[in-house]
Design a protein around this motif. Structure first.
Motif, PDB file in Angstrom:
ATOM      1  N   SER A   1       0.837  -1.195   0.000  1.00 13.64           N
ATOM      2  CA  SER A   1       0.000   0.000   0.000  1.00 13.64           C
ATOM      3  C   SER A   1       0.872   1.244   0.000  1.00 13.64           C
ATOM      4  O   SER A   1       1.858   1.328   0.739  1.00 13.64           O
ATOM      5  CB  SER A   1      -0.926  -0.005   1.220  1.00 13.64           C
ATOM      6  OG  SER A   1      -1.726   1.160   1.248  1.00 13.64           O
TER       7      SER A   1
ATOM      8  N   SER B   1      -4.526   6.255   1.675  1.00 20.33           N
ATOM      9  CA  SER B   1      -5.671   6.403   2.560  1.00 20.33           C
ATOM     10  C   SER B   1      -5.411   7.526   3.556  1.00 20.33           C
ATOM     11  O   SER B   1      -4.263   7.825   3.904  1.00 20.33           O
ATOM     12  CB  SER B   1      -5.953   5.095   3.301  1.00 20.33           C
ATOM     13  OG  SER B   1      -7.006   5.240   4.222  1.00 20.33           O
TER      14      SER B   1
ATOM     15  N   GLN C   1      -3.194   4.199  10.503  1.00 19.69           N
ATOM     16  CA  GLN C   1      -3.110   2.919  11.183  1.00 19.69           C
ATOM     17  C   GLN C   1      -1.673   2.641  11.588  1.00 19.69           C
ATOM     18  O   GLN C   1      -0.725   3.164  10.999  1.00 19.69           O
ATOM     19  CB  GLN C   1      -3.607   1.782  10.265  1.00 19.69           C
ATOM     20  CG  GLN C   1      -5.075   1.866   9.908  1.00 19.69           C
ATOM     21  CD  GLN C   1      -5.495   0.714   9.008  1.00 19.69           C
ATOM     22  OE1 GLN C   1      -4.668   0.095   8.347  1.00 19.69           O
ATOM     23  NE2 GLN C   1      -6.780   0.420   8.993  1.00 19.69           N
TER      24      GLN C   1
ATOM     25  N   LYS D   1       1.673   0.301  11.952  1.00 19.84           N
ATOM     26  CA  LYS D   1       2.317  -0.533  10.942  1.00 19.84           C
ATOM     27  C   LYS D   1       1.884  -1.985  11.062  1.00 19.84           C
ATOM     28  O   LYS D   1       1.686  -2.672  10.059  1.00 19.84           O
ATOM     29  CB  LYS D   1       3.838  -0.422  11.092  1.00 19.84           C
ATOM     30  CG  LYS D   1       4.612  -1.075   9.958  1.00 19.84           C
ATOM     31  CD  LYS D   1       6.090  -0.795  10.074  1.00 19.84           C
ATOM     32  CE  LYS D   1       6.854  -1.401   8.892  1.00 19.84           C
ATOM     33  NZ  LYS D   1       8.306  -1.135   8.982  1.00 19.84           N
TER      34      LYS D   1
ATOM     35  N   GLN E   1      -1.054  -3.122  12.181  1.00 23.64           N
ATOM     36  CA  GLN E   1      -2.417  -3.248  11.676  1.00 23.64           C
ATOM     37  C   GLN E   1      -2.442  -3.230  10.160  1.00 23.64           C
ATOM     38  O   GLN E   1      -3.161  -4.011   9.521  1.00 23.64           O
ATOM     39  CB  GLN E   1      -3.289  -2.114  12.226  1.00 23.64           C
ATOM     40  CG  GLN E   1      -3.582  -2.207  13.718  1.00 23.64           C
ATOM     41  CD  GLN E   1      -4.362  -0.994  14.214  1.00 23.64           C
ATOM     42  OE1 GLN E   1      -4.315   0.077  13.614  1.00 23.64           O
ATOM     43  NE2 GLN E   1      -5.065  -1.157  15.318  1.00 23.64           N
ATOM     44  N   SER E   2      -1.652  -2.340   9.556  1.00 23.86           N
ATOM     45  CA  SER E   2      -1.596  -2.260   8.108  1.00 23.86           C
ATOM     46  C   SER E   2      -1.030  -3.538   7.508  1.00 23.86           C
ATOM     47  O   SER E   2      -1.568  -4.070   6.526  1.00 23.86           O
ATOM     48  CB  SER E   2      -0.765  -1.058   7.687  1.00 23.86           C
ATOM     49  OG  SER E   2      -0.653  -0.988   6.280  1.00 23.86           O
ATOM     50  N   ASN E   3       0.056  -4.061   8.072  1.00 23.68           N
ATOM     51  CA  ASN E   3       0.664  -5.283   7.565  1.00 23.68           C
ATOM     52  C   ASN E   3      -0.288  -6.467   7.685  1.00 23.68           C
ATOM     53  O   ASN E   3      -0.359  -7.318   6.790  1.00 23.68           O
ATOM     54  CB  ASN E   3       1.957  -5.579   8.317  1.00 23.68           C
ATOM     55  CG  ASN E   3       3.046  -4.570   7.998  1.00 23.68           C
ATOM     56  OD1 ASN E   3       2.992  -3.878   6.984  1.00 23.68           O
ATOM     57  ND2 ASN E   3       4.033  -4.466   8.872  1.00 23.68           N
TER      58      ASN E   3
ATOM     59  N   GLN F   1      -3.590  -6.379   7.615  1.00 25.81           N
ATOM     60  CA  GLN F   1      -4.636  -6.241   6.615  1.00 25.81           C
ATOM     61  C   GLN F   1      -4.114  -6.611   5.225  1.00 25.81           C
ATOM     62  O   GLN F   1      -4.809  -7.296   4.453  1.00 25.81           O
ATOM     63  CB  GLN F   1      -5.172  -4.814   6.608  1.00 25.81           C
ATOM     64  CG  GLN F   1      -6.302  -4.579   5.615  1.00 25.81           C
ATOM     65  CD  GLN F   1      -6.743  -3.125   5.571  1.00 25.81           C
ATOM     66  OE1 GLN F   1      -6.069  -2.257   6.126  1.00 25.81           O
ATOM     67  NE2 GLN F   1      -7.854  -2.859   4.912  1.00 25.81           N
TER      68      GLN F   1
ATOM     69  N   ASP G   1      -7.439   4.315  -1.772  1.00 30.34           N
ATOM     70  CA  ASP G   1      -8.377   3.462  -1.030  1.00 30.34           C
ATOM     71  C   ASP G   1      -9.630   4.260  -0.700  1.00 30.34           C
ATOM     72  O   ASP G   1      -9.610   5.164   0.127  1.00 30.34           O
ATOM     73  CB  ASP G   1      -7.709   2.942   0.250  1.00 30.34           C
ATOM     74  CG  ASP G   1      -8.666   2.131   1.111  1.00 30.34           C
ATOM     75  OD1 ASP G   1      -9.724   1.730   0.596  1.00 30.34           O
ATOM     76  OD2 ASP G   1      -8.342   1.885   2.283  1.00 30.34           O
TER      77      ASP G   1
END
Length: 276
Positions: free
Chosen positions: A90, A95, A99, A101, A103-105, A107, A142
Motif C-alpha cells: 500500500s 488512505s 493505522q 504498521k 495493523q496495516s501489515n 490487513q 483506497d
C-alpha cells in the motif's frame, strides 16, 4: 460564521435530497456499481509479463504479474503444478486513515491470502509444472472495496500475461442494512465504516456460475445471506461485462498493432462507465 453556516446548510440539503430520492451518499442507486476505469498497459517493462491498472470509483489498484518463470529457489518448485505467490503493498498516500504498521501489515497479508486462495482455484496451475507465478498488487488509492478491486486487477493482469484461467474472475461487494430493508451493491468506504451496514465480498467465475471466494464482515441469517449473495453476484456480472468488453478492445488493438495499422501506447487508458 455566515459562510460556514451556509456551507453546512448546503451539505445538509444535499443529504436530504439524496435521502428523499432513495440514493446513496455518492448519488448511486442501491443496485449500481461505481464508475470503472481500466488501463491494460500501465507500464512498459521487460521484467513484467502483464499488468493492469484498475479503478472502481476512487479506489485504484495496480497489479503486475511476472511469469510463468523459473522458481527463485528449488525448494519452491512443485513437480505437478506452478507455485503462485501474491504480494500486496500500500502506498503511504493511499488512505487518510492513520493505522499502526502492524495493523496495516496484517490487513495487507489478509488481502494477499484471499487473492492467492481465489486464483489458486481459477488458474490452470497444472499446465506450468516447476514454474512460479508472482503477482504484485499495489494499492494507490483506497475508497473502499480494496479486495474486490485487487482481484479484478489481478484477473486482467493474468490475462494480459497470457496465463491460462478456467474463467474470468470478477469480484464485487454487497451490503445489507441492519434493519434488513435494503441491499447495497459495491460498498464504498463510508458505507463500509457505517455500523448499520453489514458487508460481504464475493468473487465469482461468471461463465461457470461458481463462487470461489466469500468474505463476511458480520453474521447473516440464511435468508439474509441469500439476499446479499444474489446482490453481490449481480454486481459481479456487471463488472464481468465491463471487463469482457475491455479484453475484446485490448485484443483488437493488439491485432491491429501486429498488422502495423496502429501503434500501442503504454499510456492508453480505456474508460468505461457502468450503465446499469
Amino acid at each position: 460564521f455566515f459562510f460556514a453556516s451556509k456551507h453546512k446548510m448546503a451539505s445538509f440539503r444535499r443529504q436530504d435530497i439524496l435521502s428523499l430520492c432513495h440514493l446513496r451518499n455518492d448519488g448511486r442507486k442501491q443496485n449500481e456499481i461505481r464508475r470503472i476505469s481500466i488501463n491494460m498497459n500501465p507500464i512498459s517493462s521487460g521484467s513484467v509479463s502483464g499488468a493492469c491498472l484498475f479503478q472502481m470509483g476512487l479506489t485504484r489498484v495496480l497489479a503486475c504479474v511476472c511469469g510463468p518463470m523459473e522458481c527463485a529457489r528449488r525448494s519452491d518448485e512443485r513437480s505437478d503444478r506452478a507455485n503462485l505467490s501474491v504480494t500486496v503493498k500500500s502506498s503511504p498516500f493511499s488512505s487518510t486513515n492513520r493505522q499502526t504498521k502492524s495493523q496495516s501489515n496484517k490487513q495487507l497479508l489478509e488481502i494477499a491470502n484471499d487473492i492467492q486462495n481465489a486464483f489458486s482455484a481459477a488458474i490452470l496451475l497444472h499446465l506450468y509444472p516447476r514454474a512460479a507465478i508472482y503477482v504484485n498488487v499495489h494499492i494507490l488509492a483506497d475508497d473502499g472495496g480494496i479486495l474486490e478491486c485487487a482481484i479484478n486487477a489481478t484477473s486482467l493482469a493474468l490475462i494480459n500475461a497470457g496465463v491460462s484461467l478456467k474463467d474470468l474472475v470478477c469480484a464485487c461487494s454487497s451490503g445489507l442494512l441492519s434493519d434488513g430493508t435494503m441491499t447495497l451493491v459495491d460498498v464504498n468506504k463510508q458505507e463500509a465504516f457505517d455500523s448499520n451496514v453489514y458487508k460481504m465480498s464475493v468473487a465469482t467465475m461468471p461463465q461457470r456460475g461458481s463462487v470461489i471466494l466469500t468474505k463476511l464482515s458480520s453474521r447473516f441469517s440464511l435468508k439474509e445471506l441469500e439476499r446479499v449473495l444474489d446482490s453481490a453476484t449481480t454486481g459481479c456480472r456487471a463488472v464481468c461485462d465491463i471487463m469482457a468488453q475491455i479484453i475484446r478492445e485490448h485484443h483488437a488493438l493488439l491485432v491491429a498493432a501486429r498488422m502495423g495499422n496502429v501503434n500501442v501506447s503504454c499510456n492508453a487508458l480505456t474508460e468505461v462507465s457502468d450503465l446499469c
